[in-house]
Design an enzyme around this catalytic site. Structure first.
Site, PDB file in Angstrom:
ATOM      1  N   HIS A 106      -1.366  -2.865  -6.874  1.00 45.09           N
ATOM      2  CA  HIS A 106      -1.958  -2.610  -5.835  1.00 45.09           C
ATOM      3  C   HIS A 106      -3.361  -2.718  -6.171  1.00 45.09           C
ATOM      4  CE1 HIS A 106      -3.004   0.832  -2.512  1.00 45.09           C
ATOM      5  NE2 HIS A 106      -3.191  -0.576  -1.992  1.00 45.09           N
TER       6      HIS A 106
ATOM      7  N   SER B 160       0.755  -0.972  -0.090  1.00 42.72           N
ATOM      8  CA  SER B 160       0.055  -0.177  -0.016  1.00 42.72           C
ATOM      9  C   SER B 160       0.861   1.330   0.084  1.00 42.72           C
ATOM     10  CB  SER B 160      -0.972  -0.002   1.397  1.00 42.72           C
ATOM     11  OG  SER B 160      -1.713  -1.061   1.472  1.00 42.72           O
TER      12      SER B 160
ATOM     13  N   GLU C 101      -3.894   0.032  -8.919  1.00 46.68           N
ATOM     14  CA  GLU C 101      -2.842   1.066  -9.143  1.00 46.68           C
ATOM     15  C   GLU C 101      -1.909   0.352  -9.708  1.00 46.68           C
ATOM     16  OE1 GLU C 101      -2.644   4.892  -6.196  1.00 46.68           O
ATOM     17  OE2 GLU C 101      -2.507   3.005  -5.119  1.00 46.68           O
TER      18      GLU C 101
ATOM     19  N   ASN D 181      -3.401   5.844  -1.037  1.00 52.45           N
ATOM     20  CA  ASN D 181      -3.343   5.748   0.296  1.00 52.45           C
ATOM     21  C   ASN D 181      -2.563   7.340   0.829  1.00 52.45           C
ATOM     22  OD1 ASN D 181      -4.480   3.444   1.524  1.00 52.45           O
ATOM     23  ND2 ASN D 181      -2.923   2.574   0.355  1.00 52.45           N
TER      24      ASN D 181
HETATM   25  N1  LIG Z   1      -5.918  -4.408   3.986  1.00 55.48           N
HETATM   26  C1  LIG Z   1      -6.336  -3.547   2.866  1.00 55.48           C
HETATM   27  O1  LIG Z   1      -7.375  -2.927   2.786  1.00 55.48           O
HETATM   28  C2  LIG Z   1      -5.257  -3.529   1.879  1.00 55.48           C
HETATM   29  C3  LIG Z   1      -5.501  -2.925   0.722  1.00 55.48           C
HETATM   30  C4  LIG Z   1      -4.539  -2.806  -0.348  1.00 55.48           C
HETATM   31  C5  LIG Z   1      -3.416  -3.294  -0.003  1.00 55.48           C
HETATM   32  N2  LIG Z   1      -2.791  -3.814   1.131  1.00 55.48           N
HETATM   33  C6  LIG Z   1      -1.636  -4.241   1.333  1.00 55.48           C
HETATM   34  O2  LIG Z   1      -1.568  -5.633   1.258  1.00 55.48           O
HETATM   35  C7  LIG Z   1      -0.742  -6.377   1.955  1.00 55.48           C
HETATM   36  C8  LIG Z   1      -1.443  -7.350   2.831  1.00 55.48           C
HETATM   37  O3  LIG Z   1      -2.284  -6.559   3.739  1.00 55.48           O
HETATM   38  P1  LIG Z   1      -3.514  -7.487   4.302  1.00 55.48           P
HETATM   39  O4  LIG Z   1      -4.668  -6.420   4.767  1.00 55.48           O
HETATM   40  O5  LIG Z   1      -3.941  -8.673   3.474  1.00 55.48           O
HETATM   41  O6  LIG Z   1      -2.643  -8.010   5.618  1.00 55.48           O
HETATM   42  P2  LIG Z   1      -3.121  -9.176   6.594  1.00 55.48           P
HETATM   43  O7  LIG Z   1      -2.566  -9.094   7.954  1.00 55.48           O
HETATM   44  O8  LIG Z   1      -4.722  -9.677   6.501  1.00 55.48           O
HETATM   45  O9  LIG Z   1      -2.425 -10.704   5.758  1.00 55.48           O
HETATM   46  C9  LIG Z   1      -1.034 -10.626   5.561  1.00 55.48           C
HETATM   47  C10 LIG Z   1      -0.488 -11.994   5.412  1.00 55.48           C
HETATM   48  O10 LIG Z   1       0.844 -12.300   5.369  1.00 55.48           O
HETATM   49  C11 LIG Z   1       1.153 -13.215   5.882  1.00 55.48           C
HETATM   50  N3  LIG Z   1       2.716 -13.326   6.015  1.00 55.48           N
HETATM   51  C12 LIG Z   1       3.523 -12.538   6.710  1.00 55.48           C
HETATM   52  N4  LIG Z   1       4.668 -12.767   6.549  1.00 55.48           N
HETATM   53  C13 LIG Z   1       4.976 -13.630   5.536  1.00 55.48           C
HETATM   54  C14 LIG Z   1       5.943 -14.338   4.944  1.00 55.48           C
HETATM   55  N5  LIG Z   1       7.219 -14.023   5.259  1.00 55.48           N
HETATM   56  N6  LIG Z   1       5.498 -15.132   4.106  1.00 55.48           N
HETATM   57  C15 LIG Z   1       4.107 -15.463   3.788  1.00 55.48           C
HETATM   58  N7  LIG Z   1       3.188 -14.892   4.314  1.00 55.48           N
HETATM   59  C16 LIG Z   1       3.574 -13.909   5.067  1.00 55.48           C
HETATM   60  C17 LIG Z   1       0.674 -13.366   7.373  1.00 55.48           C
HETATM   61  O11 LIG Z   1       0.664 -14.520   7.899  1.00 55.48           O
HETATM   62  C18 LIG Z   1      -0.837 -12.923   6.875  1.00 55.48           C
HETATM   63  O12 LIG Z   1      -1.728 -13.975   6.512  1.00 55.48           O
HETATM   64  C19 LIG Z   1       0.029  -5.274   2.889  1.00 55.48           C
HETATM   65  O13 LIG Z   1       1.143  -4.844   2.015  1.00 55.48           O
HETATM   66  C20 LIG Z   1      -0.958  -4.216   2.845  1.00 55.48           C
HETATM   67  O14 LIG Z   1      -0.465  -2.981   2.628  1.00 55.48           O
HETATM   68  C21 LIG Z   1      -3.839  -4.117   2.127  1.00 55.48           C
END
Ligand SMILES: NC(=O)c1ccc[n+]([C@@H]2O[C@H](COP(=O)([O-])OP(=O)(O)OC[C@H]3O[C@@H](n4cnc5c(N)ncnc54)[C@H](O)[C@@H]3O)[C@@H](O)[C@H]2O)c1
Length: 282
Positions: free
Chosen positions: A140, A119, A152, A190
């Site tokens: 993204h 993000s 994005e 963001n």
């Molecule tokens: N939540 C949102 O609305 C949103 C929107 C767009 C982008 N993002 C981005 O997407 C990414 C994930 O966010 P999320 O909301 O899904 O987070 P989340 O916390 O729901 O999930 C993250 C997952 O990554 C796993 N993980 C951590 N380290 C790891 C590794 N070394 N190898 C494999 N898996 C690993 C964790 O166990 C977890 O299941 C982030 O970069 C976030 O900024 C989030």
């Protein structure tokens, strides 16, 4: 090179949605997380979301079964070695993503594209950790991935035109609308959204209004489909805090300082919808 098998790293909120759309579109997906229970939870969510699409007549029961069969859950990252494209959607921490990108660079064929769903973290910095910076890019997706149209597409400094074109076309194939953005902390979505959410949290902390009142102002006054605090709970308060910290460090302006109430809520484990409690109870 035709992309047939896609690797998705991280099976959380975003990773399960990304695996869902790739599998529904016909790609085979290797979905990787650190523990089996995260993968089980992701498959449950994907099944539930595919069911919703069946109910809405967007897909058939057969489509659902076929999509699920295309997803291979793994905890061993080496199983991504044969993928034709990998997208990382792990926790929003630079060190976590840095380790993954170094490893993916070693593990996968040098000609394949490595994308990040980050993000806010610099694509240029992630790319520089690899021997293929021209084939590293930001892709993204928005939450919930099966529903939201925007992707994005973020060019790092070294991202090649070919890589950009491939990811743009891939987004269109997934029935998403790609929008080109350059690499800067928080990109566009963001950079603009998080200060709004952060300011709404300051308004709660300072007693200006309740979360319900703030959300109502945005729904009725600005025609937002949901208010900023409902959205923050949906995104995850830990994710919001991580993004604010990346923007604070990367842009160096105190206006990106995370609200102390946000920090306190994350410390308490109140992460929003995913933990059952945030600005609202679930
Ligand atoms: N939540 C949102 O609305 C949103 C929107 C767009 C982008 N993002 C981005 O997407 C990414 C994930 O966010 P999320 O909301 O899904 O987070 P989340 O916390 O729901 O999930 C993250 C997952 O990554 C796993 N993980 C951590 N380290 C790891 C590794 N070394 N190898 C494999 N898996 C690993 C964790 O166990 C977890 O299941 C982030 O970069 C976030 O900024 C989030």
């Amino acid at each position: 090179m035709a992309i047939q098998q896609v690797g998705v790293i991280g099976a959380g909120t975003m990773g399960n949605g990304i695996a869902h759309v790739f599998a529904r579109t016909g790609f085979s997906v290797v979905l990787c997380d650190v523990e089996r229970r995260f993968l089980d939870r992701a498959l449950e969510t994907i099944t539930r979301n595919l069911d919703r699409e069946v109910t809405k007549n967007k897909i058939t029961l057969d489509d659902k079964a076929t999509a699920l069969k295309r997803i291979q859950p793994v905890t061993d990252r080496a199983k991504l070695a044969d993928c034709d494209f990998v997208i990382e959607a792990a926790t929003e921490k630079f060190e976590v993503k840095a380790e993954i990108f170094r490893d993916l660079d070693r593990l996968t064929r040098p000609e394949i594209i490595l994308a990040s769903n980050t993000s806010s973290i610099s694509i240029t910095k992630l790319a520089a950790l690899t021997k293929r910076p021209e084939r590293v890019i930001g892709m993204h997706f928005m939450n919930p991935v099966p529903v939201m149209k925007l992707v994005e597409v973020i060019r790092g400094l070294a991202t090649s035109p070919d890589t950009f074109t491939t990811v743009r076309e891939l987004s269109l194939k997934l029935e998403k609308t790609p929008v080109e953005v350059n690499d800067a902390p928080g990109f566009v979505s963001n950079r603009v959204l998080m200060p709004l959410i952060n300011e709404a949290i300051y308004a709660v902390m300072e007693g200006v209004a309740t979360p319900e009142a703030i959300d109502e102002v945005f729904k009725l006054g600005m025609a937002h489909p949901m208010g900023p605090l409902t959205l923050a709970d949906f995104i995850g308060l830990d994710v919001c805090l991580d993004i604010m910290r990346v923007m604070e460090a990367g842009l160096g302006d105190p206006k990106y300082r995370p609200c102390p109430l946000l920090i306190k809520m994350v410390d308490a484990g109140w992460l929003g919808r995913k933990s059952g409690r945030g600005f609202y109870k679930y």
